[in-house]
Design an enzyme around this catalytic site. Structure first.
Site, PDB file in Angstrom:
ATOM      1  N   GLN A   1      75.594  44.223  15.325  1.00 37.72           N
ATOM      2  CA  GLN A   1      75.774  44.268  14.439  1.00 37.72           C
ATOM      3  C   GLN A   1      76.806  43.180  14.026  1.00 37.72           C
ATOM      4  O   GLN A   1      77.812  43.670  14.437  1.00 37.72           O
ATOM      5  CB  GLN A   1      76.311  45.392  13.893  1.00 37.72           C
ATOM      6  CG  GLN A   1      76.153  45.813  12.122  1.00 37.72           C
ATOM      7  CD  GLN A   1      76.941  46.511  10.946  1.00 37.72           C
ATOM      8  OE1 GLN A   1      77.871  47.694  12.048  1.00 37.72           O
ATOM      9  NE2 GLN A   1      76.617  47.639  10.650  1.00 37.72           N
TER      10      GLN A   1
ATOM     11  N   GLY B   1      73.689  58.385  14.870  1.00 35.07           N
ATOM     12  CA  GLY B   1      75.124  57.758  14.718  1.00 35.07           C
ATOM     13  C   GLY B   1      75.818  58.411  16.304  1.00 35.07           C
ATOM     14  O   GLY B   1      75.819  58.907  17.088  1.00 35.07           O
ATOM     15  N   ARG B   2      76.197  59.806  15.221  1.00 35.93           N
ATOM     16  CA  ARG B   2      78.081  60.480  16.109  1.00 35.93           C
ATOM     17  C   ARG B   2      76.531  61.307  17.169  1.00 35.93           C
ATOM     18  O   ARG B   2      77.373  61.586  18.292  1.00 35.93           O
ATOM     19  CB  ARG B   2      78.053  60.990  15.350  1.00 35.93           C
ATOM     20  CG  ARG B   2      79.168  60.567  14.285  1.00 35.93           C
ATOM     21  CD  ARG B   2      79.941  61.013  13.291  1.00 35.93           C
ATOM     22  NE  ARG B   2      78.519  61.321  12.555  1.00 35.93           N
ATOM     23  CZ  ARG B   2      78.398  61.727  11.328  1.00 35.93           C
ATOM     24  NH1 ARG B   2      80.341  62.568  10.849  1.00 35.93           N
ATOM     25  NH2 ARG B   2      78.133  62.420  10.488  1.00 35.93           N
TER      26      ARG B   2
ATOM     27  N   TYR C   1      81.665  46.896   2.747  1.00 34.92           N
ATOM     28  CA  TYR C   1      82.198  45.765   3.290  1.00 34.92           C
ATOM     29  C   TYR C   1      81.931  44.635   2.962  1.00 34.92           C
ATOM     30  O   TYR C   1      81.297  44.786   1.991  1.00 34.92           O
ATOM     31  CB  TYR C   1      81.818  45.844   5.385  1.00 34.92           C
ATOM     32  CG  TYR C   1      82.658  47.131   6.038  1.00 34.92           C
ATOM     33  CD1 TYR C   1      83.703  47.244   6.031  1.00 34.92           C
ATOM     34  CD2 TYR C   1      81.388  48.202   6.465  1.00 34.92           C
ATOM     35  CE1 TYR C   1      84.398  47.715   6.600  1.00 34.92           C
ATOM     36  CE2 TYR C   1      81.898  48.870   6.688  1.00 34.92           C
ATOM     37  CZ  TYR C   1      83.270  48.954   6.812  1.00 34.92           C
ATOM     38  OH  TYR C   1      83.740  50.258   7.801  1.00 34.92           O
TER      39      TYR C   1
ATOM     40  N   ARG D   1      71.663  46.501   7.491  1.00 29.14           N
ATOM     41  CA  ARG D   1      72.052  47.612   6.601  1.00 29.14           C
ATOM     42  C   ARG D   1      72.150  47.684   5.459  1.00 29.14           C
ATOM     43  O   ARG D   1      73.091  46.452   5.147  1.00 29.14           O
ATOM     44  CB  ARG D   1      72.869  47.616   7.820  1.00 29.14           C
ATOM     45  CG  ARG D   1      72.643  49.450   7.390  1.00 29.14           C
ATOM     46  CD  ARG D   1      73.532  49.619   8.764  1.00 29.14           C
ATOM     47  NE  ARG D   1      73.871  51.318   9.267  1.00 29.14           N
ATOM     48  CZ  ARG D   1      74.400  52.406   9.512  1.00 29.14           C
ATOM     49  NH1 ARG D   1      75.834  51.534   9.684  1.00 29.14           N
ATOM     50  NH2 ARG D   1      74.013  53.481  10.025  1.00 29.14           N
TER      51      ARG D   1
HETATM   52  C1  8OZ Z   1      83.832  54.135  11.298  1.00 32.12           C
HETATM   53  C2  8OZ Z   1      84.959  53.432  11.197  1.00 32.12           C
HETATM   54  C3  8OZ Z   1      85.223  52.558  11.440  1.00 32.12           C
HETATM   55  C4  8OZ Z   1      84.269  51.177  10.739  1.00 32.12           C
HETATM   56  C5  8OZ Z   1      81.027  51.318   9.141  1.00 32.12           C
HETATM   57  C6  8OZ Z   1      82.144  50.128  10.544  1.00 32.12           C
HETATM   58  O1  8OZ Z   1      81.072  52.815   7.915  1.00 32.12           O
HETATM   59  C7  8OZ Z   1      81.860  50.946  10.211  1.00 32.12           C
HETATM   60  C8  8OZ Z   1      83.154  52.164  10.886  1.00 32.12           C
HETATM   61  C9  8OZ Z   1      83.031  53.132  10.324  1.00 32.12           C
HETATM   62  O2  8OZ Z   1      79.925  50.397   9.281  1.00 32.12           O
END
Ligand code: 8OZ
Length: 360
Positions: free
Chosen positions: A100, A317-318, A181, A228
């Site tokens: 990613q 995920g988790r 982001y 994504r």
């Molecule tokens: C949790 C902590 C830091 C980064 C995301 C890359 O939410 C993250 C991320 C998740 O996509």
């Protein structure tokens, strides 16, 4: 159909996956020296190679792209070499792995920016969110707005990182267009107040994501490129006043670029699936290739959605953190081990490579 279909092979473009269970990208903050994946990373990912596909933790396309302590990069030769060890280890166990790629934009801090500079963003609007630096969570720094003539450089950073991914042995890349982001900061109007060709209309706000995607596709091929998105997630302190038409457009455009999958975080990232109304089927209909569904899935929901034809692949995920053999556990209805929140971000082997399989 029964849940058995989840555990049967699936052709992702030209890549055969052993099953429809995907390991979602998970940030672990263990790439300390030189932002090279740690020596433990190859073991960590190889332990999880029975996933049909692994998507790695988010990985920087440049030094400016960093927002958190000890997240890996893919722009320097030693980072490429470090990732090669990971891909070799996963492939040796018959797994498949995409990396990613991200640029965090404004979700950053001067302490992790080159020269202590301000983080960059579409507009100089500080995010109401925190980042993890100097071993603790702190408010993000005030960003500066990117100049128009800086954007081709960012597109090129994604292109180059995708080329590096192939050198590093990855089966493909996922462009991180989600979770607050940089690329999502452009898409959503709460963070993008630009008046140039990258702000205002639906088309303008999607432009940077689509340019990045087109560049990556031209570099490594559409069959090795996924994206994504998280249409309604507030992750990263972000907001969008009208997500449905915005993401209907994005799904159509990404479909036309021929990318191999669309990875959709349904609801609030890591939280409620029903945080806001949104018609995910509208994306499914517009995007003609593989739909990879994520967020809060369990065996029952994944089976139901697959049965209904609503999704092709399911990212967990988790559960993958504390259950390296998650696929086997789901298949045999074995209990899932809980994760230890204290070892999620940073540290070493503890809570990283020491979670046992069900058979020990
Ligand atoms: C949790 C902590 C830091 C980064 C995301 C890359 O939410 C993250 C991320 C998740 O996509």
């Amino acid at each position: 159909m029964t849940e058995q279909a989840l555990f049967e092979p699936y052709a992702l473009g030209g890549l055969m996956l052993a099953n429809r269970i995907v390991m979602a990208p998970l940030t672990r903050n263990r790439a300390a020296a030189g932002l090279v994946p740690s020596a433990l990373a190859a073991t960590y990912y190889a332990q999880r190679a029975s996933a049909g596909l692994i998507i790695t933790e988010a990985t920087q396309v440049s030094a400016q792209a960093q927002g958190y302590q000890d997240t890996p990069g893919l722009y320097a030769p030693e980072q490429i070499a470090g990732w090669r060890k990971v891909t070799d280890a996963v492939h040796a166990k018959g797994g498949r792995i995409f990396v990613q790629l991200w640029h965090v934009g404004r979700v950053s801090h001067v302490d992790v920016q080159p020269g202590g500079a301000a983080p960059v963003a579409p507009s100089a609007i500080r995010a109401a969110t925190k980042t993890f630096v100097n071993n603790g969570f702190v408010d993000v720094s005030e960003p500066r707005a990117l100049e128009l003539d800086e954007l081709p450089g960012i597109v090129n950073d994604f292109r180059q990182a995708a080329a590096n991914a192939i050198v590093a042995g990855f089966d493909g890349v996922e462009i991180h267009g989600a979770n607050g982001y940089l690329l999502e900061q452009f898409i959503k109007d709460g963070s993008n107040h630009r008046t140039d060709a990258y702000g205002g209309s639906i088309e303008n706000r999607a432009r940077l994501l689509l340019e990045v995607t087109a560049a990556v596709v031209s570099e490594i091929g559409a069959e090795r490129t996924g994206v994504r998105i998280s249409p309604v997630s507030p992750a990263g302190g972000i907001s969008c006043s009208a997500p449905q038409p915005q993401y209907d457009y994005i799904a159509e455009q990404l479909s036309a670029l021929g990318i191999v999958y669309l990875h959709v975080v349904e609801g609030a990232t890591g939280g409620a699936r029903n945080v806001a109304p949104f018609d995910y089927d509208a994306l499914r209909h517009r995007f003609k290739q593989t739909y990879l569904a994520n967020n809060g899935y369990d065996l029952e929901l994944a089976t139901a959605r697959l049965d209904e034809g609503k999704a092709d692949l399911f990212a967990f995920g988790r559960p993958f953190i504390s259950n390296p053999d998650l696929v086997e556990r789901l298949k045999t209805d074995a209990p899932l081990a809980p994760l230890d929140p204290a070892t999620l971000y940073g540290g070493g082997a503890a809570g990283y490579i020491d979670y046992p399989t069900i058979s020990g």
